[in-house]
Design an enzyme around this catalytic site. Structure first.
Site, short mmCIF file in Angstrom:
data_model
loop_
_atom_site.label_atom_id
_atom_site.label_comp_id
_atom_site.label_asym_id
_atom_site.label_seq_id
_atom_site.Cartn_x
_atom_site.Cartn_y
_atom_site.Cartn_z
N LYS A 187 0.84 -1.21 0.00
CA LYS A 187 0.00 0.00 0.00
C LYS A 187 0.88 1.27 0.00
O LYS A 187 2.10 1.19 -0.05
CB LYS A 187 -0.94 -0.03 1.21
CG LYS A 187 -1.87 -1.27 1.21
CD LYS A 187 -2.76 -1.31 0.00
CE LYS A 187 -3.91 -2.30 0.08
NZ LYS A 187 -3.64 -3.66 0.50
C1 LIG Z 1 -9.70 -3.16 -1.06
C2 LIG Z 1 -9.07 -3.84 0.12
N1 LIG Z 1 -9.77 -3.93 1.26
C3 LIG Z 1 -9.26 -4.52 2.36
C4 LIG Z 1 -7.99 -5.07 2.37
C5 LIG Z 1 -7.47 -5.74 3.59
O1 LIG Z 1 -6.32 -5.11 4.08
P1 LIG Z 1 -5.26 -5.93 4.96
O2 LIG Z 1 -4.49 -6.81 4.02
O3 LIG Z 1 -4.41 -4.86 5.58
O4 LIG Z 1 -6.02 -6.71 5.97
C6 LIG Z 1 -7.22 -5.00 1.20
C7 LIG Z 1 -5.87 -5.59 1.17
O5 LIG Z 1 -5.29 -5.88 0.19
C8 LIG Z 1 -7.77 -4.38 0.05
O6 LIG Z 1 -7.08 -4.30 -1.09
#
Ligand SMILES: Cc1ncc(COP(=O)(O)O)c(C=O)c1O
Length: 385
Positions: free
Chosen positions: A192
């Site tokens: 990210k």
């Molecule tokens: C659109 C979206 N929502 C939620 C998440 C979840 O984030 P995390 O991997 O930090 O739990 C991601 C992770 O790739 C994502 O791309």
């Protein structure tokens, strides 16, 4: 094998995304490691304040992942069994899973064919008397059409949640993602815009939501100072069932240090996108449409491959390009078929897009040469299939 004539030792290895860790980031983490607080300490508060200020929200609640942030948002709203939450299919599974975590039912509303962002008219079509929230995903780093979504949510008295996990630093109408919905979830995973290793945050203007989420991330435990005086300094209560979704201080120190560089990194992402755009203009490869009046944060650079995406993908991987596919529409996953009876045909726009999309490398440390190499590989792969 790719038809590229490069010797393996000269070929590049370009992932689709990667973190950038600099000496000041390392120094910030080491400073916290030498301090008294590794968790529940001051670096967390400071990071929450800094992110909230950056996006223009009143509160930030830092948690252990973007998934935990989405779960906390669902909990913050008080959603449960019988409630419906509208989500797009073109997202990571966690967006819809968060509704399932609290016992609610995710209802998929298809995306717009040009942007792959949730289509407001599809959202309206999917609203029922049980709908309690809409989750808008700022896919690839482009803010959704909040101007259209906010009135829909207001008309039906339901909440608007942004899944801004792709979009820290993106703007619409000069407001940052993070202040465009009732609550916004961010992820600080290494691919990210800024990273804490694993981590996430919810930003909101609502003090009540923020308080509920703070309790939720810490087992549902509350400490009331008045009661502590009356009942003993050890006194605390588990008022509701929560989780351990805490993030550590050294993670937040990393995120805070990275936040200082966010604008520079987003500018570089935008330059890379412009270079890709120029290279693909007038060819058979199309990108996604960018909405008027927005500033795109380009977590992903997504192209549509006119034919034989699978083979193009393999040829790119052979050439060292870490192409990826974001995403398999969530309603097509076996879990959603078995639990909710969802399947092909539910969201035809997302399903058609899925056949063509490919994410190309996109991260601030990419050089122009890396971009040009990727473009050459794409053209060679397409010419060969
Ligand atoms: C659109 C979206 N929502 C939620 C998440 C979840 O984030 P995390 O991997 O930090 O739990 C991601 C992770 O790739 C994502 O791309």
């Amino acid at each position: 094998m790719s038809s590229l004539k490069l010797l393996p030792s000269l070929a590049k290895r370009l992932p689709y995304g990667r973190q950038q860790i600099e000496e000041d980031d390392i120094a910030a983490v080491v400073k916290v490691l030498r301090s008294d607080w590794l968790t529940t300490g001051p670096a967390i508060d400071a990071f929450e304040v800094a992110v909230a200020r950056y996006v223009g929200a009143e509160h930030g609640v830092a948690v252990s992942s973007g998934t935990a942030a989405l779960h906390a948002a669902m909990y913050g709203l008080g959603l449960g069994p019988g409630d419906e939450v509208i989500v797009p299919p073109m997202t990571f599974a966690a967006t819809a899973n968060a509704a399932v975590f609290v016992g609610a039912t995710p209802v998929f509303a298809d995306v717009d064919a040009d942007t792959l962002l949730i289509d407001p008219s599809e959202v309206s079509r999917k609203i029922t008397s049980r709908t309690k929230a809409i989750v808008a995903v700022d896919y690839a780093g482009q803010p959704c059409d909040y101007e259209a979504l906010r009135p829909i949510a207001a008309k039906h008295g339901i909440a608007l949640i942004a899944d801004g996990c792709h979009a820290l630093g993106a703007r619409a109408d000069n407001r940052c993602v993070g202040s465009l919905a009732d609550m916004t979830a961010f992820s600080f995973h290494p691919v990210k815009h800024i990273t804490t290793g694993e981590g996430g945050m919810v930003t909101t203007d609502d003090a009540g939501f923020a308080q509920r989420m703070r309790t939720f991330r810490n087992h549902g435990i509350t400490t009331d100072h008045r009661q502590r005086t009356e009942r003993g300094m050890w006194f605390y209560e588990m008022a509701d069932l929560g989780f351990n979704y805490r993030i550590s201080d050294f993670q937040c120190a990393l995120g805070h240090s990275q936040l200082n560089k966010l604008d520079v990194w987003i500018s570089r992402r935008q330059e890379i996108a412009r270079r890709y755009d120029a290279a693909f203009a007038g060819t058979s490869i199309s990108g996604l449409k960018t909405r008027e009046g927005i500033s795109h944060a380009y977590h992903l650079y997504v192209i549509r491959v006119p034919r034989n995406r699978q083979e193009v993908f393999v040829r790119l991987r052979d050439a060292g390009i870490g192409a990826n596919v974001h995403y398999i529409p969530v309603h097509l996953h076996p879990f959603y078929g078995e639990r909710f009876g969802y399947g092909p045909g539910l969201c035809p726009v997302a399903e058609a897009a899925y056949q063509q999309i490919l994410s190309l490398p996109m991260y601030p440390a990419m050089t122009d040469d890396d971009v040009d190499y990727t473009v050459d590989c794409v053209f060679e792969a397409i010419a060969a299939v």
